[in-house]
Design a protein around this motif. Structure first.
Motif, mmCIF file in Angstrom:
data_model
loop_
_atom_site.group_PDB
_atom_site.id
_atom_site.type_symbol
_atom_site.label_atom_id
_atom_site.label_comp_id
_atom_site.label_asym_id
_atom_site.label_seq_id
_atom_site.Cartn_x
_atom_site.Cartn_y
_atom_site.Cartn_z
ATOM 1 N N GLY A 1 0.681 -1.195 0.185
ATOM 2 C CA GLY A 1 0.123 0.156 -0.009
ATOM 3 C C GLY A 1 0.695 1.222 0.113
ATOM 4 O O GLY A 1 0.346 2.253 -0.124
ATOM 5 N N SER A 2 2.029 1.282 0.369
ATOM 6 C CA SER A 2 3.093 2.531 0.151
ATOM 7 C C SER A 2 3.328 2.481 -1.363
ATOM 8 O O SER A 2 3.125 1.887 -2.384
ATOM 9 C CB SER A 2 4.174 2.256 0.998
ATOM 10 O OG SER A 2 5.158 1.142 0.426
ATOM 11 N N VAL A 3 4.088 3.659 -1.339
ATOM 12 C CA VAL A 3 4.625 4.189 -2.738
ATOM 13 C C VAL A 3 5.934 4.574 -2.633
ATOM 14 O O VAL A 3 6.410 4.961 -1.493
ATOM 15 C CB VAL A 3 3.869 5.528 -3.366
ATOM 16 C CG1 VAL A 3 2.466 4.996 -3.802
ATOM 17 C CG2 VAL A 3 3.978 6.435 -2.569
ATOM 18 N N SER A 4 7.011 4.372 -3.823
ATOM 19 C CA SER A 4 8.243 4.903 -3.584
ATOM 20 C C SER A 4 8.373 5.759 -4.861
ATOM 21 O O SER A 4 7.712 5.447 -6.181
ATOM 22 C CB SER A 4 9.242 3.564 -3.732
ATOM 23 O OG SER A 4 9.139 2.843 -2.611
ATOM 24 N N PHE A 5 9.524 6.403 -5.031
ATOM 25 C CA PHE A 5 9.945 7.239 -6.200
ATOM 26 C C PHE A 5 11.230 6.950 -6.590
ATOM 27 O O PHE A 5 12.293 6.917 -5.728
ATOM 28 C CB PHE A 5 9.742 8.785 -5.799
ATOM 29 C CG PHE A 5 8.695 9.242 -4.991
ATOM 30 C CD1 PHE A 5 7.414 9.724 -5.887
ATOM 31 C CD2 PHE A 5 8.411 8.961 -3.853
ATOM 32 C CE1 PHE A 5 6.272 9.874 -5.297
ATOM 33 C CE2 PHE A 5 6.989 9.439 -3.060
ATOM 34 C CZ PHE A 5 6.195 9.888 -3.872
ATOM 35 N N ARG A 6 11.440 7.039 -7.791
ATOM 36 C CA ARG A 6 12.740 6.538 -8.618
ATOM 37 C C ARG A 6 13.002 8.065 -9.578
ATOM 38 O O ARG A 6 12.415 7.981 -10.479
ATOM 39 C CB ARG A 6 12.821 5.206 -9.453
ATOM 40 C CG ARG A 6 14.147 4.877 -9.911
ATOM 41 C CD ARG A 6 14.373 3.530 -10.651
ATOM 42 N NE ARG A 6 13.196 3.647 -11.613
ATOM 43 C CZ ARG A 6 12.543 2.256 -11.743
ATOM 44 N NH1 ARG A 6 12.394 1.521 -10.896
ATOM 45 N NH2 ARG A 6 11.522 2.280 -12.670
ATOM 46 N N SER A 7 14.165 8.307 -9.302
ATOM 47 C CA SER A 7 14.659 9.466 -10.003
ATOM 48 C C SER A 7 15.111 9.182 -11.453
ATOM 49 O O SER A 7 15.844 8.163 -11.573
ATOM 50 C CB SER A 7 15.657 10.481 -9.402
ATOM 51 O OG SER A 7 16.270 11.296 -10.133
ATOM 52 N N LYS A 8 14.564 9.838 -12.347
ATOM 53 C CA LYS A 8 14.895 9.790 -13.785
ATOM 54 C C LYS A 8 16.383 10.358 -14.014
ATOM 55 O O LYS A 8 17.138 9.772 -15.007
ATOM 56 C CB LYS A 8 13.976 10.268 -14.939
ATOM 57 C CG LYS A 8 12.678 9.772 -14.985
ATOM 58 C CD LYS A 8 12.789 8.406 -15.643
ATOM 59 C CE LYS A 8 11.524 7.832 -15.790
ATOM 60 N NZ LYS A 8 11.579 6.443 -16.743
ATOM 61 N N SER A 9 16.890 11.178 -13.305
ATOM 62 C CA SER A 9 18.259 11.640 -13.239
ATOM 63 C C SER A 9 19.198 10.622 -12.959
ATOM 64 O O SER A 9 20.251 10.687 -13.869
ATOM 65 C CB SER A 9 18.389 13.204 -12.721
ATOM 66 O OG SER A 9 18.245 12.698 -11.383
ATOM 67 N N ASN A 10 19.120 9.962 -12.194
ATOM 68 C CA ASN A 10 20.178 8.824 -11.796
ATOM 69 C C ASN A 10 19.662 7.243 -11.716
ATOM 70 O O ASN A 10 20.411 6.466 -11.290
ATOM 71 C CB ASN A 10 20.978 9.423 -10.601
ATOM 72 C CG ASN A 10 20.307 9.147 -9.426
ATOM 73 O OD1 ASN A 10 18.718 8.867 -9.344
ATOM 74 N ND2 ASN A 10 20.834 9.605 -8.260
ATOM 75 N N GLY A 11 18.349 7.245 -11.786
ATOM 76 C CA GLY A 11 17.748 5.808 -11.429
ATOM 77 C C GLY A 11 17.856 5.269 -10.359
ATOM 78 O O GLY A 11 17.450 4.005 -10.048
ATOM 79 N N ARG A 12 17.988 6.089 -9.351
ATOM 80 C CA ARG A 12 17.833 5.657 -7.948
ATOM 81 C C ARG A 12 16.653 6.203 -7.241
ATOM 82 O O ARG A 12 16.094 7.184 -7.664
ATOM 83 C CB ARG A 12 19.011 6.312 -7.148
ATOM 84 C CG ARG A 12 20.396 5.440 -7.791
ATOM 85 C CD ARG A 12 21.639 5.867 -7.064
ATOM 86 N NE ARG A 12 22.919 5.136 -7.546
ATOM 87 C CZ ARG A 12 23.274 3.965 -6.884
ATOM 88 N NH1 ARG A 12 22.481 3.643 -5.995
ATOM 89 N NH2 ARG A 12 24.337 3.448 -7.349
ATOM 90 N N TYR A 13 16.324 5.369 -6.017
ATOM 91 C CA TYR A 13 14.965 5.696 -5.296
ATOM 92 C C TYR A 13 15.414 6.884 -4.327
ATOM 93 O O TYR A 13 16.342 6.957 -3.471
ATOM 94 C CB TYR A 13 14.815 4.470 -4.592
ATOM 95 C CG TYR A 13 14.454 3.591 -5.812
ATOM 96 C CD1 TYR A 13 13.191 3.355 -6.060
ATOM 97 C CD2 TYR A 13 15.223 2.338 -5.792
ATOM 98 C CE1 TYR A 13 12.737 2.456 -6.924
ATOM 99 C CE2 TYR A 13 14.814 1.440 -6.791
ATOM 100 C CZ TYR A 13 13.508 1.413 -7.295
ATOM 101 O OH TYR A 13 13.226 0.369 -8.232
ATOM 102 N N VAL A 14 14.237 7.842 -4.208
ATOM 103 C CA VAL A 14 14.132 8.710 -2.946
ATOM 104 C C VAL A 14 14.155 7.863 -1.625
ATOM 105 O O VAL A 14 13.432 7.105 -1.480
ATOM 106 C CB VAL A 14 13.086 9.617 -3.183
ATOM 107 C CG1 VAL A 14 12.729 10.563 -2.218
ATOM 108 C CG2 VAL A 14 12.993 10.302 -4.487
#
Length: 527
Positions: free
Chosen positions: A482-495
């Motif tokens: 039920g949670s969400v995560s974010f992956r940056s397009k600038s370096n492919g890593r997760y917030v």
């Protein structure tokens, strides 16, 4: 205290320069060594004549009330970040607002136009409404505590705040407040409440439009005597503000107009067309009550006499060149900017509206702005991922609760500092617009400053961009719990939320763990 050898408060805040001083505190510009940002620090000063028990009670109250104010999270209230102890005394850590006080503006420019004063008043009513809703009274609303910035008006220096019902006088007879801006019931140590702050608001607006307060004697004693026995000086330049000034400066708190009525009258004075405004004027007998000498009961006057004899009025630490009894004098909690600073000409901040959210989401977030006021996306050559021209007028309005520490993601300092997961309760600083860019990608826009969240030029997240490019694009990942995560397009890593208190969010994890998970609360949708 000299800052020739910079002092570090609580091992973290380096004092830069003194901004001002009043009877209850000294305000400093400081540098937060941990987060690398400018802040304001208020050093508590204990008035002379306080007993040891009163001094300890004041220290405890400062801690308790700072926590209460920190939860208010309103754009027209100076934001409290922390309270720290140094040498046994509390220091309050606040946002640093580049501005000039209303007192300084009037001193330099003379009386302000009624329409401009009305717009300032609308923001101050919003600030007081938020404080009162949180059970906090200011007790020292005055022009020196009103900061006029380029884009907003801020009520500051909550150094005399009280929880509803507390007395305005210490056991040794020290009166807390500024005589020319103190409500009659506060001066007489009668029960105070939200109407008391509204009276002080009326006196503040009176000075802004007239150039002097409604009560100004040759000394604090004569000012208090007039406050208790005389009607205020009739305003000569108030124009459309006359009705709201009459209603706010009513001596009887039970007959004083409330915040809603004051706001309606201020909006009319500002030139706004308010449906039904004609049906909510100042009570018809206000003008009758303002004519002639006001005689308070003998018992009340006796109390006033005792207070005048024993009072210590803290705001009269006058700046250089000011007379010692000048009721307008007082330190601002913000650095001064040149006199060419832009005037406030924006549309007044609307009163808070209940958020369209689940029952767990508090009310009070500002209304979403129109699409025309949003920053523009970059062109197709600017690196937008997903759709080339996303419709930025269509978005979800959301809060994000970090699983790592169970605190909300915030555009700290109104977007001036990196994003952190810090507040226990969400408000305007924690509100983001989630824009669908297509292909599962999103851009995030902080509502507090209308800027896009970016991972450039480093992996630290900030809300400072005016365009959507690769650094402002994130993949939204829906996890199975039920949670969400974010992956940056600038370096492919997760917030991720780093371990430790108030550390900036960064994009440096290659996998999803608890520190990379957020609970997403949708407040509403636009477009």
């Amino acid at each position: 205290m000299s800052v020739s050898a910079p002092r570090i408060v609580a091992g973290r805040y380096r004092l830069v320069k003194k901004l001002g001083q009043g009877g209850m505190g000294r305000v400093w510009a400081a540098w937060d060594e941990l987060l690398g940002r400018e802040v304001a620090l208020k050093e508590l000063l204990l008035p002379q004549g306080m007993t040891d028990d009163e001094a300890e009670a004041l220290r405890e109250r400062a801690l308790r009330e700072a926590r209460a104010i920190a939860r208010l999270a309103h754009p027209n209230i100076v934001r409290f970040f922390d309270v720290v102890l140094d040498d046994g005394l509390p220091w309050i850590v606040m946002e640093l607002v580049p501005s000039r006080s209303l007192h300084e503006l009037v001193r330099e420019q003379g009386p302000l136009p009624p329409e401009r004063v009305a717009r300032i008043g609308i923001d101050l009513v919003a600030a007081l409404r938020a404080a009162h809703a949180g059970g906090v009274l200011h007790r020292d609303v005055k022009p020196a505590n009103v900061l006029v910035a380029a884009d907003r008006v801020v009520l500051t220096d909550f150094g005399l705040v009280a929880l509803a019902g507390e007395s305005g006088i210490t056991t040794t007879g020290i009166v807390l407040g500024s005589p020319s801006f103190m409500a009659p019931e506060q001066a007489l140590d009668e029960p105070i409440g939200p109407p008391s702050d509204l009276w002080s608001l009326g006196a503040t607006l009176y000075l802004a439009v007239e150039g002097k307060p409604p009560y100004l004697g040759k000394s604090p004693v004569s000012t208090l005597t007039a406050l208790a026995t005389e009607p205020p000086r009739p305003p000569q330049q108030a124009g459309a503000l006359r009705a709201v000034l009459d209603g706010l400066l009513e001596k009887d708190p039970g007959r004083r107009i409330d915040a809603d009525t004051a706001e309606r009258l201020l909006r009319v004075a500002a030139g706004e067309t308010i449906p039904g405004a004609a049906a909510t004027p100042v009570p018809p007998d206000v003008k009758k009550r303002r004519v002639g000498r006001v005689l308070w009961p003998a018992a009340a006057l006796a109390v006033a006499g005792l207070l005048v004899a024993a009072a210590v009025f803290h705001p009269f630490d006058a700046p250089a060149g000011a007379q010692a009894h000048d009721p307008q004098a007082g330190a601002s909690t913000a650095p001064l900017v040149p006199s060419s600073a832009p005037a406030v000409t924006r549309t007044p901040t609307p009163p808070p509206k209940p958020a369209k959210a689940p029952t767990t989401t508090p009310a009070g977030r500002p209304a979403s702005r129109s699409a025309s006021s949003k920053p523009q996306t970059s062109s197709s050559t600017g690196g937008v991922v997903g759709t080339k021209n996303p419709d930025v007028s269509k978005f979800n309005t959301v809060y994000y609760l970090a699983h790592a520490n169970n605190l909300y993601v915030t555009a700290d300092d109104g977007g001036a500092s990196p994003l952190i997961a810090y507040p226990e309760a969400p408000g305007p600083w924690e509100t983001f617009d989630e824009i669908d860019l297509g292909n599962g990608d999103i851009a995030l826009r902080a509502e507090i400053n209308n800027k896009y969240v970016t991972a450039a030029p480093t992996e630290t997240l900030t809300a400072r961009s005016d365009r959507i490019g690769t650094a402002e694009t994130f993949s939204l990942i829906f996890n199975g719990d039920g949670s969400v995560s974010f992956r940056s397009k600038s370096n492919g890593r997760y917030v991720t939320v780093p371990a430790g208190t108030a550390k900036p969010l960064i994009c440096d994890k290659s996998s999803i763990g608890d520190s990379e998970k957020f609970t997403r609360s949708i407040l509403g949708q636009s477009g």
